[in-house]
Design an enzyme around this catalytic site. Structure first.
Site, short mmCIF file in Angstrom:
data_model
loop_
_atom_site.label_atom_id
_atom_site.label_comp_id
_atom_site.label_asym_id
_atom_site.label_seq_id
_atom_site.Cartn_x
_atom_site.Cartn_y
_atom_site.Cartn_z
N PHE A 262 57.57 10.42 53.11
CA PHE A 262 57.94 10.14 51.73
C PHE A 262 57.07 9.04 51.10
O PHE A 262 57.39 8.52 50.04
CB PHE A 262 59.42 9.73 51.65
CG PHE A 262 59.79 8.66 52.63
CD1 PHE A 262 59.64 7.32 52.33
CD2 PHE A 262 60.27 9.00 53.88
CE1 PHE A 262 59.97 6.33 53.24
CE2 PHE A 262 60.61 8.02 54.80
CZ PHE A 262 60.46 6.68 54.48
N TYR A 263 55.98 8.70 51.75
CA TYR A 263 55.03 7.74 51.17
C TYR A 263 54.12 8.50 50.20
O TYR A 263 52.97 8.81 50.49
CB TYR A 263 54.20 7.08 52.25
CG TYR A 263 54.93 6.04 53.08
CD1 TYR A 263 56.23 5.66 52.78
CD2 TYR A 263 54.31 5.43 54.17
CE1 TYR A 263 56.89 4.71 53.54
CE2 TYR A 263 54.96 4.47 54.93
CZ TYR A 263 56.26 4.13 54.62
OH TYR A 263 56.90 3.19 55.37
N GLY A 264 54.66 8.77 49.03
CA GLY A 264 53.96 9.56 48.05
C GLY A 264 54.59 10.93 47.92
O GLY A 264 55.45 11.33 48.71
#
Length: 329
Positions: free
Chosen positions: A51-53
């Site tokens: 979920f980093y981006g």
């Protein structure tokens, strides 16, 4: 050298979050330059997230493209990936269905270019027994060789004690910096020491406080300005602490970030009852800052004592996160 899942890593790792989780996505060639510099400077433990981006440009997409360009680097990197949230990207979901979805998706996004050495649920799902989640991971992913091991992230001491009875824990990722030392008072450090679990220290530069760029509220990244550390009263107290660290670093001929990162590492041999291994994972978007953060700085006992005394006089102010973000799960 320290090890994770049986593989040697450098004393300082590399956090990938800031390369893709930002208001303006960083061009991949610029990110590649920072990543290559990290590896060239011994930072071979990389920490990213599903979920980093957005799904079309998260850590895994960036990593797949990096290893497509530099396939020779895949075996040099020890990779940890966080996931485990539901389809909204906000809530932890440890159900068997979502456990399979999140790990399968992460593996698929890497397209076979790199194995995930460590997988972490970003937070514990309080609604699903850990055994249910761990059984799926152990039997379907670790024993089949799809991933190397499992770590915990942002957990309380009770979770570590419970998890250690169920599965081998490769590491525990927690926030640890000169601004955030809660793991030494809430039992987390003691639990990791008891089971000889390495600690992965995220935000070792104090969410930018010790990066040298925050003088006024206007210097705080927009997405952090509403967070407790940067609110009126707290901001001024934390700026006083930052100035003290800046002065200590200057006396030592180091930057504040270098002092902060190496203080974090040094805790393992300084503080009684501390885990034997602490790996800070600063994030850096430019080669110059990567090289700065990679520099090893020896901190003597008397200097550690001076830092302790400074922290006692100038405590940080404010909670680590806003109320809507779960912590110590």
């Amino acid at each position: 050298m320290p090890t994770l899942v049986g593989k040697e890593i450098g004393p300082t790792g590399y956090g990938l979050m800031g390369l893709t989780w930002r208001a303006e996505p960083m061009p991949e060639e610029q990110a590649f330059e920072a990543m290559k510099t990290a590896l060239d400077n011994g930072m071979n433990f990389w920490n990213g997230g599903e979920f980093y981006g957005p799904p079309e440009y998260n850590s895994l997409v960036l990593l797949e493209r990096y290893f497509a360009k530099y396939p020779e680097d895949a075996d040099k990197v020890v990779l940890s990936i966080k996931g485990g949230v539901d389809n909204t990207g906000k809530n932890p979901d440890g159900s068997p269905e979502n456990t399979r979805r999140t790990i399968d998706q992460c593996i698929a996004q890497l397209k076979g270019r790199k194995k995930i050495d460590i997988f972490e649920f970003a937070r514990r799902d309080q609604k699903v027994p850990m055994k249910t989640t761990f059984d799926v991971i152990q039997k379907e992913y670790i024993e089949t060789g799809k991933i190397g091991g499992i770590a915990l992230s942002e957990v309380r001491a009770e979770t570590i004690h419970e998890a250690a009875k169920l599965i081998k824990i490769a590491a525990v990722e927690v926030e640890l910096s000169l601004f955030s030392r809660h793991i030494f008072s809430d039992g987390v450090a003691d639990a990791c020491a008891q089971y000889d679990i390495p600690v992965i220290a995220y935000s070792p530069i104090g969410r930018g406080w010790l990066g040298g760029n925050i003088q006024t509220v206007d210097d705080v990244p927009a997405q952090l300005r509403s967070w407790p550390w940067f609110q009126p009263g707290n901001f001024e107290a934390n700026r006083r602490l930052a100035r003290q660290v800046e002065a200590l670093a200057a006396e030592k001929g180091a930057t504040p970030a270098q002092l902060a990162i190496n203080w974090t590492r040094r805790l393992a041999s300084w503080r009684a009852g501390c885990p034997a291994t602490i790996i800070p994972i600063p994030g850096s978007a430019t080669p110059a800052r990567v090289r700065e953060n990679a520099r090893l700085v020896d901190i003597a006992d008397e200097e550690m004592a001076l830092v302790d005394a400074t922290l006692a006089r100038f405590p940080s102010a404010g909670d680590r996160y806003p109320d809507h973000i779960p912590t110590n799960t």
